[in-house]
Design a protein around this motif. Structure first.
Motif, short mmCIF file in Angstrom:
data_model
loop_
_atom_site.label_atom_id
_atom_site.label_comp_id
_atom_site.label_asym_id
_atom_site.label_seq_id
_atom_site.Cartn_x
_atom_site.Cartn_y
_atom_site.Cartn_z
N ASN A 34 0.85 -1.18 0.00
CA ASN A 34 0.00 0.00 0.00
C ASN A 34 0.90 1.24 0.00
N THR A 35 1.54 1.46 -1.11
CA THR A 35 2.44 2.57 -1.41
C THR A 35 3.91 2.16 -1.33
N ASN A 36 4.40 1.75 -0.13
CA ASN A 36 5.85 1.55 0.00
C ASN A 36 6.20 0.18 0.58
N ALA A 37 7.23 -0.43 -0.02
CA ALA A 37 7.87 -1.61 0.55
C ALA A 37 9.36 -1.46 0.28
N GLY A 38 9.94 -0.46 0.95
CA GLY A 38 11.33 -0.13 0.69
C GLY A 38 12.28 -0.81 1.64
N SER A 39 13.51 -0.99 1.18
CA SER A 39 14.61 -1.50 2.00
C SER A 39 14.22 -2.81 2.70
N ALA A 40 14.26 -2.82 4.05
CA ALA A 40 13.93 -4.04 4.79
C ALA A 40 12.51 -4.52 4.50
N GLY A 41 11.62 -3.58 4.15
CA GLY A 41 10.25 -3.96 3.82
C GLY A 41 10.19 -4.86 2.60
N ALA A 42 11.06 -4.61 1.61
CA ALA A 42 11.09 -5.45 0.41
C ALA A 42 11.50 -6.88 0.74
N LEU A 43 12.45 -7.02 1.65
CA LEU A 43 12.91 -8.35 2.03
C LEU A 43 11.81 -9.11 2.78
N ILE A 44 11.01 -8.37 3.55
CA ILE A 44 9.90 -9.00 4.28
C ILE A 44 8.82 -9.45 3.30
N VAL A 45 8.54 -8.62 2.29
CA VAL A 45 7.51 -8.97 1.30
C VAL A 45 7.84 -10.30 0.62
N ILE A 46 9.11 -10.52 0.32
CA ILE A 46 9.53 -11.74 -0.37
C ILE A 46 9.20 -12.98 0.47
N ALA A 47 9.04 -12.81 1.78
CA ALA A 47 8.74 -13.94 2.66
C ALA A 47 7.26 -14.28 2.69
N THR A 48 6.45 -13.62 1.85
CA THR A 48 5.03 -13.98 1.73
C THR A 48 4.79 -14.62 0.36
N GLN A 49 3.71 -15.39 0.26
CA GLN A 49 3.49 -16.21 -0.93
C GLN A 49 2.86 -15.45 -2.09
N HIS A 50 2.02 -14.48 -1.79
CA HIS A 50 1.29 -13.75 -2.84
C HIS A 50 1.46 -12.25 -2.62
N ILE A 51 1.76 -11.52 -3.71
CA ILE A 51 2.04 -10.09 -3.60
C ILE A 51 1.09 -9.33 -4.53
N TYR A 52 0.45 -8.32 -3.97
CA TYR A 52 -0.39 -7.40 -4.74
C TYR A 52 0.07 -5.98 -4.42
N MET A 53 -0.09 -5.08 -5.39
CA MET A 53 0.40 -3.72 -5.22
C MET A 53 -0.67 -2.69 -5.55
#
Length: 467
Positions: free
Chosen positions: A96-115
């Motif tokens: 929901n707008t930003n997944a920067g830096s450490a947030g991007a690495l956390i996102v990769i640990a989930t199975q499905h990504i929507y933006m």
């Protein structure tokens, strides 16, 4: 008075726990929405851990992480990624707008990504807290470690490992089939349109662009009722309490020791109760333990008291069982266990609890050794252990205190313990009842005792059966 103070302490702790919404109502099949907003910090980890355990233990159908962060601490992100990869139910991230830096690495640990339509993910190169680059050697080591970690996380959750590594490693080129998606020289950052672009019929990273959580559940085919778990102001408190667990255990153990050493004093027992209460409260708020471990701890304490008060020198069954339950409850409280994991903890799960317990026990042993050697010589100890207090009342307001050991007692004199000596108490010599203390042993009532030292203010005795 002492029991009143301890009761007030526990009432306060239970009151805090009851007002902390740490156990939201989640029903079977719900889609649980968990906000991941602001800095990636230890307090966020405490909240996410609680939210994940709540969702899984209540059989939620999926967890959706509502992500809006520019990043934060890399060590905390490591623990968040580890926790995410232990979740057994489907995981989704809505950037929901930003997944920067450490947030991007956390996102990769989930199975499905929507933006969201206007959003971005990436730029996860490690830097110092000041914003400056890491020194060359440290940077190389950090990127090497995190590259391996994020690649493994990406593979587990169905994402391109090269793409995930490129978020933090500027020397990583990403090539899919014959197409170069990202050239080395800069860390990768993707907007919503780039992340959802299909190459060979498969989205590059994100499965779709959505406007809201409701839109996400519709496009992802999630049927459950949306239920949201919100962070509270207690997560920061939980972080500090769990971080100070060894000190709280040390304080609890020392307070309990002094309570038995100087039974007439109120503050050691109160301090012990406060330390143990805070210990359990912090781990409850952090999502590490429930109140069942408190019940186990209290049961252990009751068994130890039964051993001391009723079965001293006759059996050790109650005492041994009580100590076992106390130690087990303290260790179990610190174990980070998720609902789908085996009941018996693994060595990795026990590592931190055992370390905390070891630090507390070694520290307590050292302090108790010093107290046992020097405390009986202090005026404070004599004041509480060996002096009779005058009862309150105006008729005695000006009466001076006197030592109950005024009777001339010489080494070798025989008497009888009037109270349990643990190690201080009262003993009868002839027609006089005086305050006495042992060298550390506990002596039951009606046990013959022998004076081994008397200096007019302090009478030290031992069991007459001891040679």
């Amino acid at each position: 008075m002492k029991m009143c103070a301890i009761s007030i302490c526990f009432a306060f702790v239970f009151g805090v726990a009851s007002h902390a919404p740490a156990r939201e109502t989640i029903r079977r099949g719900d889609v649980v929405v968990v906000p991941v907003h602001g800095e990636v910090a230890p307090s966020l980890l405490a909240f996410l851990r609680r939210a994940m355990k709540t969702a899984e233990s209540n059989d939620a159908s999926a967890i959706v992480f509502d992500m809006n962060t520019y990043g934060g601490r890399l060590d905390t992100a490591t623990e968040v990624v580890s926790a995410f990869n232990q979740i057994k139910i489907p995981t989704y991230t809505f950037i929901n707008t930003n997944a920067g830096s450490a947030g991007a690495l956390i996102v990769i640990a989930t199975q499905h990504i929507y933006m969201a339509p206007v959003s971005a993910i990436g730029a996860a190169a490690p830097i110092l807290s000041t914003g400056e680059d890491l020194p060359a050697t440290a940077k190389e080591k950090t990127i090497s470690y995190w590259s391996a970690l994020v690649r493994g996380s990406a593979i587990k959750n169905g994402h391109d490992p090269d793409l995930a590594e490129a978020f933090m490693n500027k020397d990583k080129e990403v090539k899919i089939s014959e197409r170069v998606v990202h050239r080395k020289g800069a860390v990768l950052t993707l907007n919503a349109q780039e992340a959802t672009e299909k190459i060979n019929g498969k989205p590059l990273l994100a499965e779709g662009v959505v406007d809201s959580i409701a839109d996400l559940t519709k496009k992802a085919g999630l049927k459950g009722t949306i239920a949201k778990i919100e962070p509270t102001g207690f997560e920061q408190l939980a972080f500090w309490i769990t971080a100070l667990a060894p000190l709280l255990l040390l304080g609890g153990i020392l307070g309990a020791y002094l309570e038995f050493k100087i039974p007439g004093v109120m503050w050691p027992g109160v301090i012990s109760a406060i330390c143990f209460a805070l210990f359990f409260l912090g781990h409850y708020l952090a999502g590490l333990a429930g109140w069942e471990v408190v019940a186990l701890f209290v049961l252990g304490m009751v068994l130890v008291l039964i051993e001391i008060l009723f079965f001293a020198h006759s059996t050790i069954v109650f005492g041994v069982l009580g100590v076992f339950l106390i130690i087990a409850s303290l260790l179990w409280t610190m174990i980070d266990r998720y609902p789908q994991q085996p009941f018996l903890p693994t060595g990795k799960m026990l590592a931190i609890p055992l370390l905390n317990m070891f630090i507390a026990l070694v520290g307590a042993l050292l302090v108790i050794t010093l107290l046992a050697r020097y405390l009986p010589r202090t005026s404070l100890y004599r004041r509480f252990a060996l002096i009779d207090s005058n009862p309150p009342g105006p008729s005695l307001a000006g009466a001076p205190r006197h030592f109950a050991t005024a009777l001339a007692l010489a080494p070798g004199m025989q008497g009888t313990a009037v109270t349990v000596l643990r190690p201080s108490g009262k003993a009868r010599f002839a027609d006089h009842v005086v305050d006495v203390v042992t060298e550390g042993e506990f002596i039951a009532r009606e046990t013959p005792v022998t004076v081994i030292q008397s200096d007019g203010m302090r009478v030290v005795v031992k069991s007459a059966a001891v040679v």
